[in-house]
Write a protein that holds these residues in place. Structure first.
Motif, short mmCIF file in Angstrom:
data_model
loop_
_atom_site.label_atom_id
_atom_site.label_comp_id
_atom_site.label_asym_id
_atom_site.label_seq_id
_atom_site.Cartn_x
_atom_site.Cartn_y
_atom_site.Cartn_z
N LYS A 210 0.81 -1.21 0.00
CA LYS A 210 0.00 0.00 0.00
C LYS A 210 0.85 1.26 0.00
O LYS A 210 1.77 1.40 0.81
N GLU A 211 0.50 2.16 -0.89
CA GLU A 211 0.96 3.54 -0.79
C GLU A 211 -0.13 4.38 -0.14
O GLU A 211 0.12 5.14 0.79
N ARG A 212 -1.38 4.21 -0.64
CA ARG A 212 -2.52 4.89 -0.06
C ARG A 212 -3.72 3.96 -0.10
O ARG A 212 -3.85 3.12 -0.99
N GLU A 213 -4.61 4.13 0.90
CA GLU A 213 -5.89 3.44 0.91
C GLU A 213 -6.95 4.42 0.43
O GLU A 213 -6.96 5.59 0.85
N LEU A 214 -7.86 3.95 -0.41
CA LEU A 214 -8.86 4.81 -1.01
C LEU A 214 -10.26 4.35 -0.64
O LEU A 214 -10.57 3.16 -0.69
N ARG A 215 -11.10 5.29 -0.24
CA ARG A 215 -12.54 5.04 -0.08
C ARG A 215 -13.23 5.94 -1.10
O ARG A 215 -13.10 7.16 -1.07
N PHE A 223 -17.68 10.61 -8.85
CA PHE A 223 -16.70 10.01 -7.94
C PHE A 223 -16.29 11.02 -6.87
O PHE A 223 -15.96 12.17 -7.18
N TYR A 224 -16.30 10.56 -5.61
CA TYR A 224 -15.85 11.36 -4.48
C TYR A 224 -14.89 10.48 -3.70
O TYR A 224 -15.31 9.56 -2.98
N THR A 225 -13.59 10.75 -3.83
CA THR A 225 -12.58 9.83 -3.34
C THR A 225 -11.78 10.45 -2.20
O THR A 225 -11.27 11.57 -2.31
N GLY A 226 -11.70 9.71 -1.10
CA GLY A 226 -10.84 10.08 0.01
C GLY A 226 -9.68 9.12 0.08
O GLY A 226 -9.81 7.93 -0.22
N SER A 227 -8.51 9.62 0.46
CA SER A 227 -7.34 8.76 0.56
C SER A 227 -6.70 8.90 1.94
O SER A 227 -6.80 9.94 2.60
N LEU A 228 -6.05 7.83 2.34
CA LEU A 228 -5.31 7.79 3.59
C LEU A 228 -3.92 7.28 3.31
O LEU A 228 -3.75 6.34 2.51
N LYS A 229 -2.94 7.88 3.94
CA LYS A 229 -1.62 7.30 3.90
C LYS A 229 -1.69 5.94 4.57
O LYS A 229 -2.28 5.79 5.64
N ALA A 230 -1.15 4.92 3.91
CA ALA A 230 -1.28 3.56 4.42
C ALA A 230 -0.79 3.48 5.87
O ALA A 230 0.36 3.83 6.15
N PRO A 231 -1.66 3.03 6.81
CA PRO A 231 -1.26 2.94 8.22
C PRO A 231 -0.40 1.71 8.47
O PRO A 231 -0.25 0.84 7.61
N GLU A 232 0.14 1.64 9.66
CA GLU A 232 0.95 0.48 10.04
C GLU A 232 0.08 -0.78 10.12
O GLU A 232 0.53 -1.87 9.81
N THR A 233 -1.17 -0.62 10.55
CA THR A 233 -2.07 -1.75 10.64
C THR A 233 -2.68 -2.00 9.26
O THR A 233 -2.52 -1.21 8.34
N THR A 234 -3.41 -3.10 9.12
CA THR A 234 -4.01 -3.44 7.83
C THR A 234 -5.44 -2.96 7.69
O THR A 234 -6.07 -3.20 6.68
N ASP A 235 -5.96 -2.27 8.70
CA ASP A 235 -7.33 -1.77 8.66
C ASP A 235 -7.34 -0.35 9.18
O ASP A 235 -6.99 -0.10 10.34
N TRP A 236 -7.75 0.62 8.33
CA TRP A 236 -7.67 2.04 8.71
C TRP A 236 -8.53 2.37 9.92
O TRP A 236 -8.28 3.33 10.62
N ARG A 237 -9.57 1.54 10.21
CA ARG A 237 -10.45 1.85 11.33
C ARG A 237 -9.78 1.67 12.68
O ARG A 237 -10.30 2.10 13.71
#
Length: 317
Positions: A210-215, A223-237
């Protein structure tokens, strides 16, 4: 009148959609499905002119024939009356669910999303991956299994780089609060626990760099896209997150649009990964997925888009 199907604990998004519908000149009715058996009265009659369906909440009465469109946000588990004998709860739920679907089946109007398509797609992640692959999107190697031998063979085939997750979500909130099983990296020392799959089949997928996670909130071609820098864990929540606006390449948007139209969906919350090498990988689409955080933190007009797309379909019908 546009029927908005949700539940009593739904906030923020439902209000924004109804506000925009009102601005567009479309009256709406909020239907809290969890309260169907406790706060609503229903009536079905077969008259000489055909079937008649009526739903009443307090002093408000709506007839199925008055409904011009449906925004199907969520269907919720029925509340039961607190004084109902536990012996009768199964019959209560069965009969009220039957009555509910008789009412919904009568609504031959534009839906976002059509309820049975929504359920068929949302309940089958392997079907989603097949549609995504057919549309030209990259997808991870995936199995669903309740058999430890299958899981171990898949683990070895992926060189031990595998994540596990449930097929369905345990949490239905936009921040992931409450009980849920996060997407989890499978470690070598965890493989002995795969024998427990017989008690709960799970999804195993190759781990995607992962570079970024996209919702992505997809609204009938928008399209309305949000991105997160990939966290250390495998689930952004499970992490503190900061959403950022993101623009998908036109070629990826075209493939997603083709996938959604092939599935018959007008709306979906789509999860994808942007890899370090610039490749986009599709993970899943939730037809009832959360998008309030994208509207709230990124100022995306998602609620307005849902209302406008549905209103347009109603007027063009």
């Amino acid at each position: 009148m546009i029927l908005c199907i949700t539940h009593s604990r739904d906030t923020y998004t439902i209000d924004l959609v109804q506000q925009r519908l009102q601005q567009l000149g479309h009256a709406s009715f909020r239907f809290n499905t969890d309260e169907f058996g406790t706060r609503y009265q229903l009536q079905y009659r077969l008259e000489k002119t055909g079937p008649s369906y009526r739903l009443q909440h307090g002093d408000t009465v709506i007839h199925a024939s008055d409904i011009t469109g449906v925004w199907y946000r969520k269907l919720w588990e029925l509340e039961t009356p607190p004084n109902l004998d536990a012996t009768y709860i199964p019959a209560f739920r069965k009969e009220y669910n039957t009555a509910l679907h008789i009412f919904l089946d009568s609504l031959d109007v534009p839906w976002i999303n059509p309820i049975y398509i929504d359920h068929a797609v949302g309940s089958n992640k392997l079907l989603q991956l097949a549609f995504a692959q057919a549309a030209g999107l990259q997808v991870p190697q995936t199995i669903i299994s309740n058999h430890a031998v299958d899981a171990l063979q898949f683990y070895d085939a992926c060189n031990g780089d595998v994540v596990v997750k449930l097929h369905g979500a345990l949490s239905h909130t936009m921040d992931g609060a409450g009980a849920f099983f996060p997407t989890t990296r499978l470690r070598k020392e965890d493989t002995a626990m795969l024998e427990s799959l017989s008690a709960c089949p799970m999804i195993l997928q190759e781990n995607i760099a992962k570079e970024r996670e996209l919702r992505i909130a997809y609204v009938d071609g928008d399209f309305y896209t949000g991105s997160l820098k990939a966290p250390e864990t495998t689930d952004w929540r499970t992490s503190i997150v900061q959403w950022q606006q993101f623009m998908l390449p036109a070629a990826v948007e075209e493939k997603i649009t083709n996938m959604m139209r092939s599935m018959g969906l007008y709306f979906g919350a789509i999860d994808m990964i942007l890899q370090p090498d610039g490749q986009y990988v599709f993970l899943e689409v939730n037809p009832q997925g959360e998008w309030g955080m994208l509207q709230k933190y990124l100022d995306y007009p998602i609620a307005a888009a849902i209302a406008e797309k549905l209103a347009l379909r109603v007027t063009q019908r």
